[in-house]
Design an enzyme around this catalytic site. Structure first.
Site, mmCIF file in Angstrom:
data_model
loop_
_atom_site.group_PDB
_atom_site.id
_atom_site.type_symbol
_atom_site.label_atom_id
_atom_site.label_comp_id
_atom_site.label_asym_id
_atom_site.label_seq_id
_atom_site.Cartn_x
_atom_site.Cartn_y
_atom_site.Cartn_z
ATOM 1 N N ASP A 47 48.920 44.129 40.389
ATOM 2 C CA ASP A 47 48.955 43.719 42.270
ATOM 3 C C ASP A 47 49.783 43.864 42.926
ATOM 4 O O ASP A 47 50.529 42.029 42.609
ATOM 5 C CB ASP A 47 47.868 42.984 42.718
ATOM 6 C CG ASP A 47 46.987 43.107 43.929
ATOM 7 O OD1 ASP A 47 48.042 42.572 44.455
ATOM 8 O OD2 ASP A 47 45.450 43.249 43.997
ATOM 9 N N GLU B 14 43.643 42.201 35.829
ATOM 10 C CA GLU B 14 44.819 41.639 36.915
ATOM 11 C C GLU B 14 45.617 41.530 36.867
ATOM 12 O O GLU B 14 45.092 40.278 36.653
ATOM 13 C CB GLU B 14 43.170 42.631 37.922
ATOM 14 C CG GLU B 14 44.319 42.493 39.704
ATOM 15 C CD GLU B 14 43.556 43.101 40.021
ATOM 16 O OE1 GLU B 14 43.808 42.631 41.651
ATOM 17 O OE2 GLU B 14 42.576 43.574 40.571
ATOM 18 N N ARG C 35 30.269 41.662 44.866
ATOM 19 C CA ARG C 35 29.810 39.845 44.853
ATOM 20 C C ARG C 35 28.512 39.577 44.349
ATOM 21 O O ARG C 35 27.434 38.261 44.744
ATOM 22 C CB ARG C 35 29.279 40.155 46.677
ATOM 23 C CG ARG C 35 31.032 40.019 47.650
ATOM 24 C CD ARG C 35 32.105 38.853 47.116
ATOM 25 N NE ARG C 35 33.192 39.113 48.210
ATOM 26 C CZ ARG C 35 34.678 39.060 47.796
ATOM 27 N NH1 ARG C 35 34.690 38.323 47.063
ATOM 28 N NH2 ARG C 35 35.389 38.728 48.159
ATOM 29 N N HIS D 65 36.243 49.188 38.584
ATOM 30 C CA HIS D 65 36.371 47.399 39.580
ATOM 31 C C HIS D 65 35.191 46.885 38.702
ATOM 32 O O HIS D 65 34.158 47.337 39.280
ATOM 33 C CB HIS D 65 36.518 47.477 40.611
ATOM 34 C CG HIS D 65 38.028 45.969 41.109
ATOM 35 N ND1 HIS D 65 37.789 45.202 40.242
ATOM 36 C CD2 HIS D 65 39.332 45.698 41.525
ATOM 37 C CE1 HIS D 65 38.230 43.720 40.882
ATOM 38 N NE2 HIS D 65 39.477 44.920 41.523
ATOM 39 N N HIS E 128 39.195 40.839 37.311
ATOM 40 C CA HIS E 128 39.957 39.640 37.425
ATOM 41 C C HIS E 128 39.987 38.918 36.263
ATOM 42 O O HIS E 128 38.528 38.959 35.273
ATOM 43 C CB HIS E 128 39.513 38.723 38.581
ATOM 44 C CG HIS E 128 39.776 39.660 39.609
ATOM 45 N ND1 HIS E 128 39.842 38.912 40.726
ATOM 46 C CD2 HIS E 128 40.238 40.956 40.091
ATOM 47 C CE1 HIS E 128 40.164 39.539 42.647
ATOM 48 N NE2 HIS E 128 41.210 41.240 41.698
ATOM 49 N N HIS F 56 49.212 40.023 44.821
ATOM 50 C CA HIS F 56 49.337 38.852 43.749
ATOM 51 C C HIS F 56 50.616 38.898 42.535
ATOM 52 O O HIS F 56 50.813 37.220 42.944
ATOM 53 C CB HIS F 56 48.497 39.043 42.757
ATOM 54 C CG HIS F 56 46.732 39.755 42.789
ATOM 55 N ND1 HIS F 56 45.506 39.827 42.331
ATOM 56 C CD2 HIS F 56 46.288 39.600 44.674
ATOM 57 C CE1 HIS F 56 44.135 39.914 43.307
ATOM 58 N NE2 HIS F 56 45.063 40.032 44.788
ATOM 59 N N TYR G 242 33.805 41.076 41.542
ATOM 60 C CA TYR G 242 34.429 39.416 42.014
ATOM 61 C C TYR G 242 33.566 38.579 41.108
ATOM 62 O O TYR G 242 34.302 36.934 40.738
ATOM 63 C CB TYR G 242 35.046 39.161 43.521
ATOM 64 C CG TYR G 242 35.262 40.457 43.808
ATOM 65 C CD1 TYR G 242 36.740 40.645 42.917
ATOM 66 C CD2 TYR G 242 35.301 41.314 44.923
ATOM 67 C CE1 TYR G 242 37.370 41.561 43.869
ATOM 68 C CE2 TYR G 242 36.375 41.943 45.551
ATOM 69 C CZ TYR G 242 37.239 42.155 44.942
ATOM 70 O OH TYR G 242 38.085 43.225 45.928
ATOM 71 N N ASP H 213 47.247 34.883 47.675
ATOM 72 C CA ASP H 213 46.323 36.164 47.741
ATOM 73 C C ASP H 213 45.721 36.333 48.569
ATOM 74 O O ASP H 213 44.520 36.105 49.087
ATOM 75 C CB ASP H 213 45.550 36.179 46.361
ATOM 76 C CG ASP H 213 44.610 37.181 46.267
ATOM 77 O OD1 ASP H 213 45.180 38.407 46.812
ATOM 78 O OD2 ASP H 213 43.670 37.375 45.895
ATOM 79 N N HIS I 264 45.884 39.696 51.583
ATOM 80 C CA HIS I 264 46.521 40.987 51.301
ATOM 81 C C HIS I 264 47.203 42.064 53.291
ATOM 82 O O HIS I 264 46.181 41.048 53.702
ATOM 83 C CB HIS I 264 45.372 42.165 50.912
ATOM 84 C CG HIS I 264 45.023 41.613 49.201
ATOM 85 N ND1 HIS I 264 44.568 42.834 48.607
ATOM 86 C CD2 HIS I 264 45.465 41.042 48.767
ATOM 87 C CE1 HIS I 264 44.523 42.616 47.474
ATOM 88 N NE2 HIS I 264 45.160 41.445 47.532
ATOM 89 N N GLU J 211 44.642 48.513 48.852
ATOM 90 C CA GLU J 211 43.184 47.406 48.497
ATOM 91 C C GLU J 211 43.636 46.330 50.313
ATOM 92 O O GLU J 211 43.060 45.432 50.184
ATOM 93 C CB GLU J 211 43.355 46.763 47.594
ATOM 94 C CG GLU J 211 42.989 47.261 46.373
ATOM 95 C CD GLU J 211 42.788 46.239 45.954
ATOM 96 O OE1 GLU J 211 41.462 46.058 44.663
ATOM 97 O OE2 GLU J 211 43.076 45.108 45.189
ATOM 98 N N HIS K 202 47.594 47.981 42.099
ATOM 99 C CA HIS K 202 47.677 47.663 42.775
ATOM 100 C C HIS K 202 48.506 47.755 44.531
ATOM 101 O O HIS K 202 49.329 46.533 44.139
ATOM 102 C CB HIS K 202 46.521 46.679 43.358
ATOM 103 C CG HIS K 202 45.112 46.625 42.880
ATOM 104 N ND1 HIS K 202 43.976 45.748 42.911
ATOM 105 C CD2 HIS K 202 44.359 47.573 42.548
ATOM 106 C CE1 HIS K 202 43.355 46.463 41.810
ATOM 107 N NE2 HIS K 202 43.251 47.296 42.037
#
Length: 276
Positions: A175, A142, A37, A67, A107, A178, A70, A223, A225, A255, A210
């Site tokens: 994903d 992704e 983040r 990864h 992303h 997604h 974000y 989105d 999960h 995830e 994912h």
């Protein structure tokens, strides 16, 4: 071979992640290259990376899926923030040199009302110089759910980016939440979606997945999960995925909203669905 894992905390180092993964029955895993983040990255410990690589080889792990943060948006409207994101990308790929041969997934970004074509062009502009450095890492785009102004919600958009960059070291991480939220019906027509991916992008570019169930119905573009088998995709969908002949051998990363015991249970569950 079924390669299953989850996101692990890198706070104690790469070797510790390998040991943690092994304890929960994983034979691959994902980790954030820096604060997910934020923009801060801890100093690179080359000795730890070397020891982790040796342990990965000893235990015959599959490829890892690092990864990106974000907050790294390569197509944000703010030119300074966009330039900063491009620098973060370059630094991350350089850091991956300490663990050669792994994947780096991120992303693609959100165009923030600039339009899809502008967003794609800006992502390509950031990726091309980074990929020209030829660091020993494969960069994965992704697939996204199409929430807000996200880029990468269709196979065609991902293909445009890959073609624009023109590097053999680029691929895709699909994903499941997604693409379902994005409108691809993998619950009722997994074969058709896999064939569509092959037609538009090419299965040689599908490097990782994912595995996430979804809290929302098909095409919701939200989105959110859900744990495996507890959402709109359902357990049968994941049984099809782990047994699909064209998806064999690629790392599959959980995830789902879980802690380590939950991930271990889901890894055990997914392995129980595999047909010998």
């Amino acid at each position: 071979m079924l390669y299953l894992g989850c996101h692990l905390s890198s706070s104690k180092g790469n070797l510790d992640m390998v040991k943690t993964a092994s304890k929960i029955g994983a034979n691959t895993f994902a980790f954030f290259t820096r604060n997910p983040r934020g923009s801060k990255a801890k100093p690179l410990d080359v000795v730890d990376c070397t020891r982790a690589m040796a342990e990965l080889e000893r235990q015959k792990f599959g490829t890892l899926v690092a990864h990106g943060s974000y907050t790294m948006n390569l197509c944000t409207k703010d030119p300074e923030a966009r330039q900063f994101a491009a620098q973060v990308l370059l630094e991350d790929l350089q850091r991956m040199e300490a663990m050669p041969g792994q994947y780096y997934n991120f992303h693609p970004g959100s165009h923030v009302n600039q339009g899809i074509e502008t967003g794609i062009s800006q992502i390509v502009d950031a990726l091309k110089p980074a990929m020209e450095q030829e660091y020993p890492v494969t960069v994965l785009l992704e697939s996204m759910a199409g929430k807000g102004s996200e880029v990468g919600a269709t196979f065609e958009q991902l293909r445009q980016i890959i073609d624009g960059v023109g590097s053999k070291n680029m691929g895709v991480c699909l994903d499941t939440c997604h693409i379902w939220d994005g409108g691809y019906n993998i619950a009722e027509d997994l074969d058709g979606v896999v064939a569509e991916f092959d037609r538009v992008i090419g299965l040689d570019r599908l490097k990782a997945m994912h595995l996430n169930d979804s809290k929302n119905p098909l095409g919701s573009h939200k989105d959110r999960h859900e744990c495996i088998g507890k959402g709109f995709l359902g357990l049968e969908t994941f049984q099809k995925i782990v047994n699909h002949p064209k998806l064999k051998g690629i790392p599959m990363i959980l995830e789902t909203p879980n802690e380590l015991p939950g991930y271990q249970a889901e890894i055990d569950l997914l392995r129980s669905l595999e047909r010998n």
